[in-house]
Write a protein that holds these residues in place. Structure first.
Motif, PDB file in Angstrom:
ATOM      1  N   TYR A 284      16.268  18.671  39.739  1.00  0.00           N
ATOM      2  CA  TYR A 284      15.954  19.266  38.445  1.00  0.00           C
ATOM      3  C   TYR A 284      15.915  20.789  38.524  1.00  0.00           C
ATOM      4  O   TYR A 284      16.425  21.474  37.635  1.00  0.00           O
ATOM      5  CB  TYR A 284      14.612  18.737  37.933  1.00  0.00           C
ATOM      6  CG  TYR A 284      14.195  19.372  36.644  1.00  0.00           C
ATOM      7  CD1 TYR A 284      14.846  19.058  35.457  1.00  0.00           C
ATOM      8  CD2 TYR A 284      13.175  20.316  36.604  1.00  0.00           C
ATOM      9  CE1 TYR A 284      14.486  19.653  34.264  1.00  0.00           C
ATOM     10  CE2 TYR A 284      12.811  20.915  35.418  1.00  0.00           C
ATOM     11  CZ  TYR A 284      13.470  20.581  34.253  1.00  0.00           C
ATOM     12  OH  TYR A 284      13.111  21.179  33.079  1.00  0.00           O
TER      13      TYR A 284
ATOM     14  N   LEU B  38       8.038   6.743  46.854  1.00  0.00           N
ATOM     15  CA  LEU B  38       7.790   7.497  45.623  1.00  0.00           C
ATOM     16  C   LEU B  38       7.696   8.992  45.894  1.00  0.00           C
ATOM     17  O   LEU B  38       8.190   9.812  45.111  1.00  0.00           O
ATOM     18  CB  LEU B  38       6.518   6.995  44.939  1.00  0.00           C
ATOM     19  CG  LEU B  38       6.626   5.644  44.243  1.00  0.00           C
ATOM     20  CD1 LEU B  38       5.267   5.200  43.729  1.00  0.00           C
ATOM     21  CD2 LEU B  38       7.623   5.710  43.117  1.00  0.00           C
ATOM     22  N   ALA B  39       7.063   9.366  47.004  1.00  0.00           N
ATOM     23  CA  ALA B  39       6.953  10.781  47.355  1.00  0.00           C
ATOM     24  C   ALA B  39       8.335  11.370  47.652  1.00  0.00           C
ATOM     25  O   ALA B  39       8.652  12.490  47.215  1.00  0.00           O
ATOM     26  CB  ALA B  39       6.028  10.952  48.555  1.00  0.00           C
ATOM     27  N   GLN B  40       9.156  10.613  48.375  1.00  0.00           N
ATOM     28  CA  GLN B  40      10.510  11.086  48.684  1.00  0.00           C
ATOM     29  C   GLN B  40      11.353  11.186  47.414  1.00  0.00           C
ATOM     30  O   GLN B  40      12.097  12.151  47.226  1.00  0.00           O
ATOM     31  CB  GLN B  40      11.179  10.141  49.693  1.00  0.00           C
ATOM     32  CG  GLN B  40      12.565  10.535  50.102  1.00  0.00           C
ATOM     33  CD  GLN B  40      12.601  11.803  50.938  1.00  0.00           C
ATOM     34  OE1 GLN B  40      11.605  12.232  51.502  1.00  0.00           O
ATOM     35  NE2 GLN B  40      13.769  12.410  51.006  1.00  0.00           N
ATOM     36  N   PHE B  41      11.231  10.196  46.507  1.00  0.00           N
ATOM     37  CA  PHE B  41      11.977  10.226  45.264  1.00  0.00           C
ATOM     38  C   PHE B  41      11.549  11.412  44.399  1.00  0.00           C
ATOM     39  O   PHE B  41      12.396  12.092  43.811  1.00  0.00           O
ATOM     40  CB  PHE B  41      11.795   8.923  44.479  1.00  0.00           C
ATOM     41  CG  PHE B  41      12.438   8.958  43.129  1.00  0.00           C
ATOM     42  CD1 PHE B  41      13.818   8.897  43.011  1.00  0.00           C
ATOM     43  CD2 PHE B  41      11.675   9.075  41.976  1.00  0.00           C
ATOM     44  CE1 PHE B  41      14.422   8.935  41.768  1.00  0.00           C
ATOM     45  CE2 PHE B  41      12.273   9.119  40.721  1.00  0.00           C
ATOM     46  CZ  PHE B  41      13.653   9.045  40.622  1.00  0.00           C
ATOM     47  N   SER B  42      10.243  11.664  44.316  1.00  0.00           N
ATOM     48  CA  SER B  42       9.788  12.802  43.513  1.00  0.00           C
ATOM     49  C   SER B  42      10.254  14.121  44.123  1.00  0.00           C
ATOM     50  O   SER B  42      10.603  15.054  43.399  1.00  0.00           O
ATOM     51  CB  SER B  42       8.270  12.780  43.352  1.00  0.00           C
ATOM     52  OG  SER B  42       7.643  12.973  44.598  1.00  0.00           O
ATOM     53  N   PHE B  43      10.296  14.214  45.458  1.00  0.00           N
ATOM     54  CA  PHE B  43      10.811  15.426  46.106  1.00  0.00           C
ATOM     55  C   PHE B  43      12.288  15.617  45.790  1.00  0.00           C
ATOM     56  O   PHE B  43      12.725  16.718  45.429  1.00  0.00           O
ATOM     57  CB  PHE B  43      10.603  15.331  47.625  1.00  0.00           C
ATOM     58  CG  PHE B  43      11.279  16.441  48.376  1.00  0.00           C
ATOM     59  CD1 PHE B  43      10.750  17.722  48.387  1.00  0.00           C
ATOM     60  CD2 PHE B  43      12.459  16.207  49.067  1.00  0.00           C
ATOM     61  CE1 PHE B  43      11.380  18.746  49.077  1.00  0.00           C
ATOM     62  CE2 PHE B  43      13.098  17.222  49.741  1.00  0.00           C
ATOM     63  CZ  PHE B  43      12.561  18.499  49.751  1.00  0.00           C
ATOM     64  N   CYS B  44      13.068  14.542  45.893  1.00  0.00           N
ATOM     65  CA  CYS B  44      14.520  14.633  45.639  1.00  0.00           C
ATOM     66  C   CYS B  44      14.791  14.961  44.174  1.00  0.00           C
ATOM     67  O   CYS B  44      15.641  15.808  43.859  1.00  0.00           O
ATOM     68  CB  CYS B  44      15.207  13.326  46.006  1.00  0.00           C
ATOM     69  SG  CYS B  44      15.102  12.896  47.744  1.00  0.00           S
ATOM     70  N   SER B  45      14.090  14.293  43.266  1.00  0.00           N
ATOM     71  CA  SER B  45      14.348  14.520  41.848  1.00  0.00           C
ATOM     72  C   SER B  45      13.883  15.911  41.411  1.00  0.00           C
ATOM     73  O   SER B  45      14.507  16.526  40.548  1.00  0.00           O
ATOM     74  CB  SER B  45      13.687  13.438  41.002  1.00  0.00           C
ATOM     75  OG  SER B  45      12.283  13.481  41.166  1.00  0.00           O
ATOM     76  N   GLU B  46      12.809  16.418  42.005  1.00  0.00           N
ATOM     77  CA  GLU B  46      12.351  17.776  41.679  1.00  0.00           C
ATOM     78  C   GLU B  46      13.364  18.818  42.161  1.00  0.00           C
ATOM     79  O   GLU B  46      13.657  19.786  41.446  1.00  0.00           O
ATOM     80  CB  GLU B  46      10.983  18.031  42.324  1.00  0.00           C
ATOM     81  CG  GLU B  46      10.394  19.371  42.014  1.00  0.00           C
ATOM     82  CD  GLU B  46       9.984  19.518  40.553  1.00  0.00           C
ATOM     83  OE1 GLU B  46       9.947  20.667  40.086  1.00  0.00           O
ATOM     84  OE2 GLU B  46       9.721  18.500  39.893  1.00  0.00           O
TER      85      GLU B  46
ATOM     86  N   TYR C 271      21.236  15.178  46.640  1.00  0.00           N
ATOM     87  CA  TYR C 271      20.375  14.207  45.960  1.00  0.00           C
ATOM     88  C   TYR C 271      20.840  12.786  46.246  1.00  0.00           C
ATOM     89  O   TYR C 271      20.023  11.895  46.502  1.00  0.00           O
ATOM     90  CB  TYR C 271      20.362  14.468  44.450  1.00  0.00           C
ATOM     91  CG  TYR C 271      19.596  13.421  43.693  1.00  0.00           C
ATOM     92  CD1 TYR C 271      18.215  13.440  43.659  1.00  0.00           C
ATOM     93  CD2 TYR C 271      20.265  12.388  43.032  1.00  0.00           C
ATOM     94  CE1 TYR C 271      17.501  12.462  42.981  1.00  0.00           C
ATOM     95  CE2 TYR C 271      19.565  11.415  42.357  1.00  0.00           C
ATOM     96  CZ  TYR C 271      18.189  11.453  42.332  1.00  0.00           C
ATOM     97  OH  TYR C 271      17.491  10.487  41.675  1.00  0.00           O
TER      98      TYR C 271
ATOM     99  N   GLY D 291      13.162   7.348  36.446  1.00  0.00           N
ATOM    100  CA  GLY D 291      12.393   6.584  37.416  1.00  0.00           C
ATOM    101  C   GLY D 291      12.882   5.162  37.601  1.00  0.00           C
ATOM    102  O   GLY D 291      12.658   4.555  38.648  1.00  0.00           O
TER     103      GLY D 291
END
Length: 152
Positions: A77, A66-74, A49, A86
């Motif tokens: 998690y 934002l797409a990369q951040f949501s992929f990494c954070s998902e 991460y 965020g």
């Protein structure tokens, strides 16, 4: 006067506690290994991460970031249960230690179960020494020394 009393948990001919102990030992070894692998996986996911969000600034558009951040954070998690906020892509110390303490606690729990299984397995040889204190007490007289009368 003091006496030392030995209590035997099981006899040499009793094999049921030993059988249960061997099953507990086998299951605890497997779960201990699983907990160790989960702990290593949590650490690797946190490192992944960190590297994943460090590359966000290299992406050209905000939508891609934002797409990369949501992929990494998902991914973070799902593997560890840590929710990345965020407002800051980097993990705080509390989030980092919170994500690692659960797998470490699991490892320590299965070590305790391993010791309990070993105790059950060795229960045929287990003797618990208990100290017993014996006091000599004089016999009470049949008639009480003091008689109680009603006051007038």
């Amino acid at each position: 006067m003091k006496r030392l009393v030995y209590i035997r948990v099981a006899d040499r001919e009793v094999h049921l506690p030993k059988l249960i102990g061997s099953f507990v030992l086998a299951a605890a070894v497997l779960m201990f290994l699983h907990a160790c692998f989960a702990m290593a996986d949590s650490w690797n996911t946190i490192n992944y991460y960190t590297k994943c969000v460090e590359g966000l600034s290299a992406l050209p558009t905000i939508d891609q970031q934002l797409a990369q951040f949501s992929f990494c954070s998902e991914a973070l998690y799902r593997a560890t249960g840590i929710v990345a906020r965020g407002n800051s892509a980097m993990l705080t110390g509390a989030q980092l230690f919170g994500g690692l303490l659960t797998p470490i606690a699991n490892v320590l729990f299965w070590v305790a179960v391993l010791l309990f299984g070993y105790l059950l397995y060795r229960s045929g040889d287990l003797e618990l020494p208990l100290e017993e204190t014996v006091r000599e007490v004089a016999d009470y007289p049949a008639t009480p020394r003091h008689t109680f009368r009603k006051k007038k």
